[in-house]
Design an enzyme around this catalytic site. Structure first.
Site, mmCIF file in Angstrom:
data_model
loop_
_atom_site.group_PDB
_atom_site.id
_atom_site.type_symbol
_atom_site.label_atom_id
_atom_site.label_comp_id
_atom_site.label_asym_id
_atom_site.label_seq_id
_atom_site.Cartn_x
_atom_site.Cartn_y
_atom_site.Cartn_z
ATOM 1 C CD GLU A 141 -2.349 3.479 8.216
ATOM 2 O OE1 GLU A 141 -1.942 3.996 9.342
ATOM 3 O OE2 GLU A 141 -2.156 4.328 6.971
ATOM 4 C CG ASN A 159 -4.329 7.524 5.796
ATOM 5 O OD1 ASN A 159 -5.132 5.791 5.704
ATOM 6 N ND2 ASN A 159 -4.305 8.217 6.029
ATOM 7 C CD GLU A 160 -5.424 7.454 10.094
ATOM 8 O OE1 GLU A 160 -5.552 7.901 10.536
ATOM 9 O OE2 GLU A 160 -5.356 6.157 10.718
ATOM 10 N NE ARG A 199 -3.215 2.799 2.909
ATOM 11 C CZ ARG A 199 -3.984 2.805 3.582
ATOM 12 N NH1 ARG A 199 -2.960 2.719 4.552
ATOM 13 N NH2 ARG A 199 -4.220 4.581 3.624
ATOM 14 C CD GLU A 235 4.078 8.775 13.561
ATOM 15 O OE1 GLU A 235 3.755 8.341 12.313
ATOM 16 O OE2 GLU A 235 2.749 8.860 13.632
HETATM 17 C C1 PNW Z 1 -1.889 7.091 11.090
HETATM 18 N N1 PNW Z 1 -4.605 9.461 16.687
HETATM 19 O O1 PNW Z 1 -2.334 8.489 11.699
HETATM 20 C C2 PNW Z 1 -1.976 7.608 10.071
HETATM 21 O O2 PNW Z 1 -2.426 7.376 8.400
HETATM 22 C C3 PNW Z 1 -0.104 7.747 9.546
HETATM 23 O O3 PNW Z 1 0.331 8.103 9.058
HETATM 24 C C4 PNW Z 1 -0.034 7.364 10.549
HETATM 25 O O4 PNW Z 1 1.953 7.368 10.852
HETATM 26 C C5 PNW Z 1 0.148 6.206 11.687
HETATM 27 O O5 PNW Z 1 -1.660 6.621 11.290
HETATM 28 C C6 PNW Z 1 1.232 6.605 13.154
HETATM 29 O O6 PNW Z 1 0.887 7.108 13.786
HETATM 30 C C7 PNW Z 1 -2.717 8.611 13.402
HETATM 31 O O7 PNW Z 1 -4.346 9.859 17.142
HETATM 32 C C8 PNW Z 1 -2.563 9.555 13.471
HETATM 33 O O8 PNW Z 1 -5.353 8.585 16.944
HETATM 34 C C9 PNW Z 1 -3.824 9.715 14.702
HETATM 35 C C10 PNW Z 1 -4.372 8.545 15.722
HETATM 36 C C11 PNW Z 1 -5.013 7.468 14.616
HETATM 37 C C12 PNW Z 1 -3.681 7.458 12.757
#
Ligand code: PNW
Length: 506
Positions: free
Chosen positions: A402, A193-194, A105, A452
């Site tokens: 993920e 994404n998200e 992915r 990150e």
């Molecule tokens: C995801 N939270 O982000 C993203 O899709 C990625 O790009 C990222 O690197 C990965 O998770 C790890 O952080 C998130 O605070 C960031 O709940 C924050 C949250 C959830 C997912």
């Protein structure tokens, strides 16, 4: 936020009572269904680097990270070079092949394809993704492609970005270029994404690009237009590219929620939290083109109490609702952790997403920590969450797009990461074999150590170590990559001499 005396006294007590739920369960030794996706994931801004190379345009993450001195990113780091996958993609594909991945992915950087977001195409950027896709396929790995993983073209941000209704047109134009250029070989598309994290981190809290701090207002607008944009890209595929015979879905993030007490208020708080978190996007897209009723009602009520002339949650027109409903062939889920949820009363004047939800969250202090403050290790949540998704949305095919954990140092003997993968993946297996949930694939996050976001390089999620002090960005497989190689190869858990955790060479 008002914290009652009762909560102060009962919270620690109840936490003590829920303790023990995270103790690992016995491993189920069984395999996954056939043709399961065994993958790993990355995203463009986090791994590619080459931020201004070969005609690429500037994205909001380039702008945000270059705006130094405001504490946007740990030590003012940026993704200018990141893991340098733009130059090292062949090596990455080789490592992916070594792991036996069936799917890889990655996301497309909108600004490499359309430097200004719309209009003129950039052939060098298109060539990069053609090369990556061809290299994957030549090595027997299928591409799973995310169109948007947070790196909006700055030129579009300057026109209003996700707060502008026109972004649905811009996103459709970008999706068309991607389907045209890559759709002959890419059969698995994730539009966004998200969107919840894009909206909340980017517009409520201002801790991700574009860094807007406008609680309770802008995040709902950004969410609204993400839903419209997603639906337009989905419809476009079936109107003009159906002969490519692929699938189009969306990736949502969700944490499993446990209620703190058995009280009706806390049980209802969990339901509300799910509806505001996942339902915000899942309900319009999978159910009826509109937001969950509890979101509509609560935001309208609080808005009117606060003196707004209309609800802070925008409304879809009836044509839009029709366009939005049933626009996913599958649900992608990014899954990391569990939260403990309780009913929480906020001041009526508090204009914010959390006040609209009306819950408080906490974590069990006995759960193992990770390198990221926002999550701890709680394996049973992934099984519970799969069941919640089925209960709320039916038997949609689910892909875990993920799952993974962070540390700070990036040790090669990353045994805690192996523990995390082993128990989370086994809980997923139980959801499939014992509960009959329709899960079709699993992607570990992240294939490589990367950038990150606001944590920069201080949090490492990689299956492969990347030395960010070396301009060559050398990669070294961590023990967790060897563990997953074996698990993926076995298509699950086999209780024999090859049990990955008993017999692994590190
Ligand atoms: C995801 N939270 O982000 C993203 O899709 C990625 O790009 C990222 O690197 C990965 O998770 C790890 O952080 C998130 O605070 C960031 O709940 C924050 C949250 C959830 C997912």
């Amino acid at each position: 936020m008002i914290v009652s005396f009762k909560k102060l006294v009962f919270l620690p007590l109840c936490l003590a009572l829920v303790r023990g739920q995270s103790i690992e369960e016995d491993i189920l030794y069984e395999t996954f269904p056939e043709n399961f996706h065994w993958g790993a994931a990355t995203s463009a801004y986090q791994v590619e680097g080459a931020w201004d190379v070969d005609g690429k345009g500037v994205s909001i993450w380039d702008t945000y990270t270059h705006d130094v001195g405001h504490g946007h990113v740990f030590q003012d780091q940026n993704g200018d070079i990141a893991s340098d996958s733009y130059h090292k993609y062949k090596e990455d594909v080789q490592l992916a092949k070594d792991m036996g991945l069936t799917n890889y992915r990655f996301s497309i950087a909108w600004t490499r394809i359309l430097p200004q977001g719309i209009g003129e195409k950039n052939q060098a950027g298109i060539d990069y993704y053609n090369n990556l896709i061809d290299e994957l396929l030549a090595n027997g790995i299928k591409p799973t492609v995310t169109l948007y993983h947070w790196d909006l073209p700055q030129a579009l941000e300057d026109l209003g970005g996700w707060l502008s209704p026109e972004i649905a047109d811009w996103f459709e134009e970008y999706a068309r270029v991607c389907y045209q250029e890559f759709g002959d070989r890419v059969k698995f598309w994730i539009t966004l994404n998200e969107p919840q994290v894009s909206a909340i981190n980017g517009y409520e809290q201002g801790i991700n690009a574009p860094g807007i701090l406008d609680p309770g207002i802008s995040p709902y607008i950004a969410g609204h237009h993400q839903i419209r944009a997603h639906a337009r890209a989905y419809r476009l595929y079936y109107d003009e590219f159906a002969d490519q015979k692929g699938q189009v879905g969306i990736t949502l993030n969700i944490h499993h929620a446990q209620h703190l007490t058995e009280s009706p208020e806390d049980v209802e708080a969990v339901e509300r939290w799910n509806d505001f978190f996942m339902g915000w996007f899942a309900h319009p897209i999978l159910v009826n083109g509109n937001y969950p009723q509890v979101m509509i009602d609560r935001i309208a009520l609080r808005s009117s109490e606060q003196g707004f002339l209309q609800s802070r949650l925008p409304q879809f027109t009836s044509e839009e609702m029709e366009m939005i409903a049933n626009t996913a062939d599958f649900i992608g889920i990014n899954y990391y952790t569990t939260e403990i949820i309780f009913n929480q009363i906020y001041n009526a004047s508090d204009v914010s997403y959390n006040a609209d939800i009306g819950v408080g969250t906490t974590k069990d202090p006995t759960w193992y920590t990770t390198g990221s403050k926002w999550f701890r290790v709680e394996p049973t949540g992934i099984r519970n969450m799969m069941n919640t998704i089925r209960r709320k949305y039916g038997d949609y095919p689910i892909y875990i797009t993920e799952n993974g954990m962070s540390d700070h140092l990036g040790n090669l003997d990353d045994l805690t990461r192996i523990y995390y993968y082993k128990h989370y993946i086994n809980q997923l297996l139980k959801a499939i074999r014992w509960d009959g949930v329709n899960v079709r694939g699993y992607y570990a996050w992240c294939f490589l150590d990367n950038f990150e976001w606001g944590a920069g390089h201080s949090q490492r999620f990689g299956l492969h170590y990347v030395d960010f002090n070396d301009t060559e960005r050398p990669r070294t497989p961590k023990a967790s990559s060897k563990y997953l190689t074996q698990l993926y190869h076995q298509n699950g858990f086999v209780q024999n001499d090859e049990d990955p955790c008993l017999n692994m060479e590190i």
